[in-house]
Design a protein around this motif. Sequence first.
Motif, PDB file in Angstrom:
ATOM      1  N   LEU A 187       0.823  -1.211   0.000  1.00 12.30           N
ATOM      2  CA  LEU A 187       0.000   0.000   0.000  1.00 12.30           C
ATOM      3  C   LEU A 187       0.860   1.265   0.000  1.00 12.30           C
ATOM      4  N   GLY A 237      -4.938  -2.595   6.534  1.00  5.00           N
ATOM      5  CA  GLY A 237      -5.889  -1.682   5.910  1.00  5.00           C
ATOM      6  C   GLY A 237      -6.325  -0.578   6.851  1.00  5.00           C
ATOM      7  N   GLN A 243      -5.339   3.517   6.283  1.00  2.00           N
ATOM      8  CA  GLN A 243      -6.325   4.595   6.159  1.00  2.00           C
ATOM      9  C   GLN A 243      -6.166   5.609   7.290  1.00  2.00           C
ATOM     10  N   ALA A 292     -11.607   0.114   5.339  1.00  2.00           N
ATOM     11  CA  ALA A 292     -10.373  -0.354   4.717  1.00  2.00           C
ATOM     12  C   ALA A 292      -9.889  -1.638   5.376  1.00  2.00           C
ATOM     13  N   CYS A 325      -9.541  -5.238   3.380  1.00  2.00           N
ATOM     14  CA  CYS A 325      -8.285  -5.992   3.317  1.00  2.00           C
ATOM     15  C   CYS A 325      -8.424  -7.374   3.939  1.00  2.00           C
ATOM     16  N   LEU A 337      -7.267  -2.377  -3.141  1.00  2.00           N
ATOM     17  CA  LEU A 337      -8.043  -1.855  -2.019  1.00  2.00           C
ATOM     18  C   LEU A 337      -9.217  -1.024  -2.515  1.00  2.00           C
TER      19      LEU A 337
END
Length: 309
Positions: A60, A260, A264, A277, A281, A300
Amino acid sequence: MTAPAAPEPGAPVLVAGAYSVDLVFRELAGPVAFGSEVWAGGMGMVPGGAFTLAMGLRRLRREVVWAADFGSDVFSQEVLAVARVEGLDERGFRHHAQPVRNVTVALSGPQDRAMIAYEDPVAVRPLAELIATYRPAVLMLPYLQYGPEVSNALDVAAEHGCHVFMDCQDYPGHLDMPDVAKALSQVQVFAPNEAEALRITGADSAAEALEILADLVPVAVVKRGGKGAIAAEAGRRVARAAPVVRVVDTTGAGDCFNVGFLHQRLAGGSLEECLAAGVACGAAAVTGPGSSAALDSAGLRAWLARLPA
């Protein structure tokens, strides 16, 4: 009183935890018991443990340093090779001349799994030393940690303006233990799964456990597997359902949720956005063995679009 220092611009996420090689057996023909043999319909070998957190954050596009130990054994070399393919920063790696094996056999069913684990003992670097060395913006701890040494390290984190994200895993400890309550009061995000939350709080439901944890931790999260997750922050309560997916393996799903959620949060997202998020994930993770289905940025976005309203 001197105000805590702020992390330097671009400060990394520090993941402090051992690798694991997950040998995942799925589609079992029946229950496993001593004196019997059970055939599996599928098998995979994937890196796991704290590797999942570091790899997921890297996919990410987060800056991450992973403090981990590797040895002369084939398992260490397998994870090290994959870590390099993923482009992980190697500053936190230590290499040993002897084996540093860390292996988990996961017997995976549609809703849950049983696990058998083994690890070679190795002297870990003190958390306080790691924080002072890497000056992270966030420290990610993959399992419940407590005690005087941990609390001292979390004080060091606070001095450096470093936030702490702690998971629980199946580690012993409960809130009636003063060291556990103290450690949780020093972290910013605590994210057990439902069974862990019930055990550590003694509550009868996930909602009750969340209320208890919310009195201790600024951000409390309870992961509920296929039911999604619930979270609390500053008097607010948020729930998010998970999409219906075909479950291949649940190993690593909780770690992917953590990735996730933190991703975020680092982006300045609201509690609702962080929870979404995390659920996205985590849901994606169960569609492949181990951590193999961890999402990148484009993935995502696609999975967020699949979440129920």
